[in-house]
Design a protein around this motif. Structure first.
Motif, PDB file in Angstrom:
ATOM      1  N   SER A 290      27.588  44.913  36.594  1.00 37.70           N
ATOM      2  CA  SER A 290      27.214  45.218  37.983  1.00 37.70           C
ATOM      3  C   SER A 290      25.956  46.082  38.048  1.00 37.70           C
ATOM      4  CB  SER A 290      28.374  45.915  38.699  1.00 37.70           C
ATOM      5  OG  SER A 290      28.817  47.022  37.942  1.00 37.70           O
TER       6      SER A 290
ATOM      7  N   LEU B 144      22.150  42.182  36.766  1.00 36.99           N
ATOM      8  CA  LEU B 144      22.207  41.180  37.838  1.00 36.99           C
ATOM      9  C   LEU B 144      20.879  40.433  37.951  1.00 36.99           C
ATOM     10  CD1 LEU B 144      24.075  43.351  40.475  1.00 36.99           C
ATOM     11  CD2 LEU B 144      24.983  41.342  39.313  1.00 36.99           C
TER      12      LEU B 144
ATOM     13  N   ALA C  25      25.720  35.748  35.892  1.00 35.50           N
ATOM     14  CA  ALA C  25      26.513  36.950  36.194  1.00 35.50           C
ATOM     15  C   ALA C  25      27.648  36.682  37.185  1.00 35.50           C
ATOM     16  CB  ALA C  25      25.601  38.034  36.758  1.00 35.50           C
ATOM     17  N   GLU C  26      27.657  35.502  37.767  1.00 37.52           N
ATOM     18  CA  GLU C  26      28.652  35.211  38.817  1.00 37.52           C
ATOM     19  C   GLU C  26      30.092  35.325  38.316  1.00 37.52           C
ATOM     20  OE1 GLU C  26      27.950  31.487  40.729  1.00 37.52           O
ATOM     21  OE2 GLU C  26      26.368  32.301  41.992  1.00 37.52           O
TER      22      GLU C  26
ATOM     23  N   SER D 211      33.255  43.930  36.070  1.00 41.50           N
ATOM     24  CA  SER D 211      32.570  45.036  35.399  1.00 41.50           C
ATOM     25  C   SER D 211      33.088  46.360  35.958  1.00 41.50           C
ATOM     26  CB  SER D 211      31.065  44.927  35.654  1.00 41.50           C
ATOM     27  OG  SER D 211      30.826  45.006  37.049  1.00 41.50           O
TER      28      SER D 211
ATOM     29  N   HIS E  97      28.490  53.175  43.737  1.00 46.53           N
ATOM     30  CA  HIS E  97      27.981  51.937  44.331  1.00 46.53           C
ATOM     31  C   HIS E  97      28.236  52.031  45.829  1.00 46.53           C
ATOM     32  CE1 HIS E  97      27.710  47.630  45.317  1.00 46.53           C
ATOM     33  NE2 HIS E  97      26.967  47.548  44.220  1.00 46.53           N
TER      34      HIS E  97
ATOM     35  N   GLN F 138      33.442  42.914  40.990  1.00 48.03           N
ATOM     36  CA  GLN F 138      33.298  41.498  40.628  1.00 48.03           C
ATOM     37  C   GLN F 138      32.073  40.928  41.344  1.00 48.03           C
ATOM     38  OE1 GLN F 138      36.603  38.783  41.472  1.00 48.03           O
ATOM     39  NE2 GLN F 138      36.082  37.603  39.638  1.00 48.03           N
ATOM     40  N   ASN F 139      31.269  40.195  40.609  1.00 43.82           N
ATOM     41  CA  ASN F 139      30.057  39.608  41.190  1.00 43.82           C
ATOM     42  C   ASN F 139      30.430  38.308  41.898  1.00 43.82           C
ATOM     43  OD1 ASN F 139      28.785  41.697  39.843  1.00 43.82           O
ATOM     44  ND2 ASN F 139      28.299  40.431  38.068  1.00 43.82           N
TER      45      ASN F 139
ATOM     46  N   GLY G  88      28.001  38.596  47.042  1.00 45.00           N
ATOM     47  CA  GLY G  88      27.562  39.937  46.606  1.00 45.00           C
ATOM     48  C   GLY G  88      28.630  40.625  45.774  1.00 45.00           C
ATOM     49  N   ILE G  89      28.326  41.829  45.340  1.00 45.09           N
ATOM     50  CA  ILE G  89      29.285  42.557  44.502  1.00 45.09           C
ATOM     51  C   ILE G  89      30.377  43.149  45.395  1.00 45.09           C
ATOM     52  CG2 ILE G  89      29.588  44.477  42.893  1.00 45.09           C
ATOM     53  CD1 ILE G  89      26.735  44.270  42.127  1.00 45.09           C
TER      54      ILE G  89
END
Lengths: 325, 409
Positions: free
Chosen positions: B262, B267, B274-275, B279, B284, B379-380, B384-385
């Motif tokens: 993340s 990213l 990265a999908e 992480s 954040h 999680q990606n 978005g995250i």
């Protein structure tokens, strides 16, 4: 033509020796007195501990560089191995610290024997190989089982910490180092080392066993940093590969030894005293720019006193060379 | 010289030393907290980032009039000295803070090694030290009396939130791999231990050498072991390679966990690779703890911009850790009603499990070791995250099992 009378020459030498050893005793006495009272007057113990450590390190380096002519840029290897030896013996094998410390010195000697073949090299080649070997030592310890060396977090000696006792052990180590180098400076070995340093072939012709002489000098130079590493691990209670093999330790040792002047007993003492105090003053007065100013001061010192403080003094007054330890 | 004068002259240094060693008697002055910052060296960036967090707390507490002790409010003064990221400098600096600056208590330096060297000085002087960045478990196993990790979770627990998250998703078989270096190894060891405790089957636990660029054999081996989740731990660059090679080899797991996935750089570089990867992180926009004390994340970030408009870097998790440590310290001093080390430690224990700061919940044991303040699991997702674990801060449900590579848009 008047020839000097042998008996008057001998008397002259005796007089010079007397002054030499008197000055050495006075210097040693002052050093002992100064450090011995530190824990009793509430002074900064850590500052003085490290001052003694740097005097010892610079003096040990002096044997290799000033007496033997080798510039080991990987000098930190002995320090790091000594630190890990004490830490492992104390923490993993349950040794009392005071018993573990001689083994640190022994580990330094063993490492010096392993590195001994590099003594065939000279100048920059020796310096580079020495640096590489220090890096190899660090890698070997890093890759040893974590149960033994503590991995990236290193080893903590825990409740073993005794700041005042370790301070005095550091003091004893320093005095032993200074005593050894004082002896070396007037011994046959010391003279042989200087002869080999100045002209190995000529020394060989004169019957000096070059290999043996170099090895003895190398072993003396390796013993003291290894003990220093062990005592420092005890004092701070922590040892890890990042800090135990930090090249800054070699850099400081070299700077302090050169600042004082290589090849004399007093040079590394004066160099370490001046540079550590200078560092302290700059650190206190200029909190943000301290390293920059210290760097400038070091550059100026090397530019204007390339032989170091004691070395420059002896160049101005060559006659004092017989008296100044 | 008269005999009396002579003895007085002799005694003067001793008296002076005694006075210097006596605790500061100024009960109305500010509470002086000592801290070191690395102006240079390995830890310079992280230490300075942490300092900015501590300064946010000092600014905040002083704007509220200070900390109440015995019915009187005392402001806080941060006394900072440079440690140059140097272990051989740290003992001297902490001794200077204690003996000459006469600080009441101390914050640790950045990192486990420097902290371990500093603890030695603070314990010898009987001073209380708040740790904000040292994760080595060994620090808390030495029998130190006056240390408390206010926000930094212990190293052995760092990798565990990921396992808990995977367990809560229903993972029963998990494969681990790690770079053969101490930090990834320690993190993985803690994760493996927890997986076994939770009844998960560890189908693989393999290490790989530094410099490995081809992870295909490792990936195939993990798949062949029957694992539902793959948890390889290394540094950011290796993790990007693993993410790419998973897609190239078209090997699908129900979940893949890469600790750095993340991070902005990951990213950016990994892109589509990265999908859906899981992480962990501490700071954040989406991680918003319901704080019980101090500023929340948004307020802290706002204060950061106000106090440090020219800072080279934005606030990071070191900033949050140091800020959170300040908040915990404030509560400890308030509860203790004193700056005496023993009373502060007692108060710190009393407050365990009763404080939630910007970095999470505070829970310590007798040794001062931090058990909570765990990293949140991200999680990606295509939108978005999102935070998927723990439930207190989760912003979305995890996608599990993740779609196969050939089913992704």
């Amino acid at each position: 033509m008047n020839r000097p009378n042998p008996s008057s020459r001998s008397a002259d030498r005796e007089r010079a020796d007397r002054i030499y050893y008197t000055l050495a005793a006075l210097l040693g006495g002052a050093v002992i007195l100064y450090f011995a009272v530190v824990p009793f007057v509430g002074a900064n113990l850590a500052f003085h501990f490290y001052l003694m450590l740097w005097i010892t390190m610079a003096s040990g380096f002096n044997v290799s560089s000033g007496f033997s002519g080798y510039m080991p840029f990987g000098y930190v290897a002995f320090y790091g191995v000594g630190a890990f030896t004490t830490a492992i013996l104390v923490k993993k094998l349950g040794f009392p610290v005071l018993l573990a410390l001689p083994f640190s010195g022994l580990a330094g000697l063993v490492l010096a024997l392993l590195f001994a073949p590099t003594l065939r090299l000279s100048g920059i080649y020796f310096a580079i190989v020495s640096l590489a070997l220090a890096y190899i030592c660090r890698l070997v310890i890093t890759n040893m089982p974590e149960e033994m060396t503590g991995g990236s977090f290193g080893i903590q000696l825990g409740s073993q910490a005794e700041p005042v006792l370790s301070f005095y052990v550091m003091m004893a180590t320093m005095m032993l180092a200074l005593g050894t180098i004082l002896w070396l400076s007037r011994s046959r070995l010391g003279k042989a080392l200087r002869a080999v340093r100045d002209d190995a072939e000529a020394a060989d012709m004169m019957g000096v066993n070059i290999t043996r002489v170099r090895l003895y000098g190398w072993l003396i130079a390796a013993f003291f940093p290894a003990v220093c590493g062990g005592v420092e691990a005890w004092y701070t209670n922590i040892v890890d590969t990042e800090t135990a093999f930090n090249t800054l330790i070699t850099a400081k040792t070299v700077i302090y030894a050169i600042a004082g002047g290589l090849g004399t007993v007093s040079g590394p003492i004066v160099g370490a005293l001046v540079m550590v105090w200078l560092d302290e003053l700059i650190w206190r007065q200029f909190p943000l720019l301290n390293l920059l100013i210290l760097g400038l001061a070091t550059v100026l010192l090397v530019l204007f006193l390339p032989r170091g403080i004691v070395g420059t003094l002896l160049r101005w007054r060559p006659a004092w060379r017989r008296y100044v330890p | 010289m008269k005999r009396r004068d002579f003895f007085l002259t002799l005694a003067a240094p001793v008296l002076a030393a005694g006075l210097a060693a006596a605790p500061a008697l100024a009960q109305d002055g500010p509470i002086r907290i000592g801290m070191t910052v690395s102006s240079t060296g390995t830890f310079a960036l992280a230490a300075q980032s942490g300092l900015r967090g501590a300064e946010i707390w000092v600014d905040d507490v002083n704007s509220r009039g200070g900390i109440e002790i015995g019915g009187k409010k005392r402001k806080v003064e941060l006394v900072k000295l440079d440690d140059r990221s140097d272990k051989t400098t740290v003992p001297k600096v902490y001794e200077t803070l204690i003996k000459e600056e006469k600080v009441d208590l101390l914050f640790g330096p950045f990192g486990s090694t420097l902290t371990a060297a500093a603890v030695n000085a603070t314990e010898t002087a009987g001073k209380f030290m708040v740790i904000w960045s040292a994760s080595a478990d060994s620090i808390y196993a030495q029998g130190y009396k006056y240390v408390v990790s206010a926000t930094q979770i212990a190293g052995s627990l760092l990798g565990q939130p990921g396992v808990r998250a995977l367990h809560s998703m229903g993972v029963k078989k998990i494969a681990f791999a790690y770079l053969d270096e101490p930090f990834p190894a320690a993190l993985t060891q803690g994760a493996v231990d927890l997986a076994k405790q939770l009844g998960m089957e560890v189908t693989m636990n393999e290490k790989f050498a530094k410099g490995t660029k081809d992870f295909n054999i490792l990936i195939q081996k993990a798949k062949a072991s029957g694992a539902e989740a793959f948890y390889p731990t290394a540094y950011e660059g290796d993790q990007m390679t693993i993410a790419r090679q998973l897609r190239e080899a078209n090997v699908n797991f129900n979940a893949v966990y890469l600790v750095y996935a993340s991070q902005p750089q990951f990213l950016q570089q990994a892109g589509k690779d990265a999908e859906y990867i899981l992480s962990q992180t501490l700071l954040h926009d989406k991680i918003n703890w319901k704080v019980t004390h101090g500023l929340n994340r948004a307020q802290m970030m706002e204060r950061y911009k106000k106090l440090h408009p020219n800072a080279q870097y934005t606030a990071d998790f070191q900033t949050a850790l140091a800020y959170g440590a300040g908040v915990v310290t404030e509560e400890i001093i308030k509860t203790a009603g004193s700056v005496d080390a023993a009373k502060l430690k007692e108060a710190a224990l009393k407050l365990s499990d009763k404080i939630t700061t910007v970095t999470g919940e505070y829970q310590i044991d007798q040794t001062g070791k931090q058990f909570k303040n765990a990293f949140s699991i991200m999680q990606n997702l295509p939108g978005g995250i999102e935070v998927v674990y723990p439930p207190q801060v989760a912003t979305a449900k995890p996608v599990y099992p993740v779609p196969a590579f050939d089913k992704r848009k």
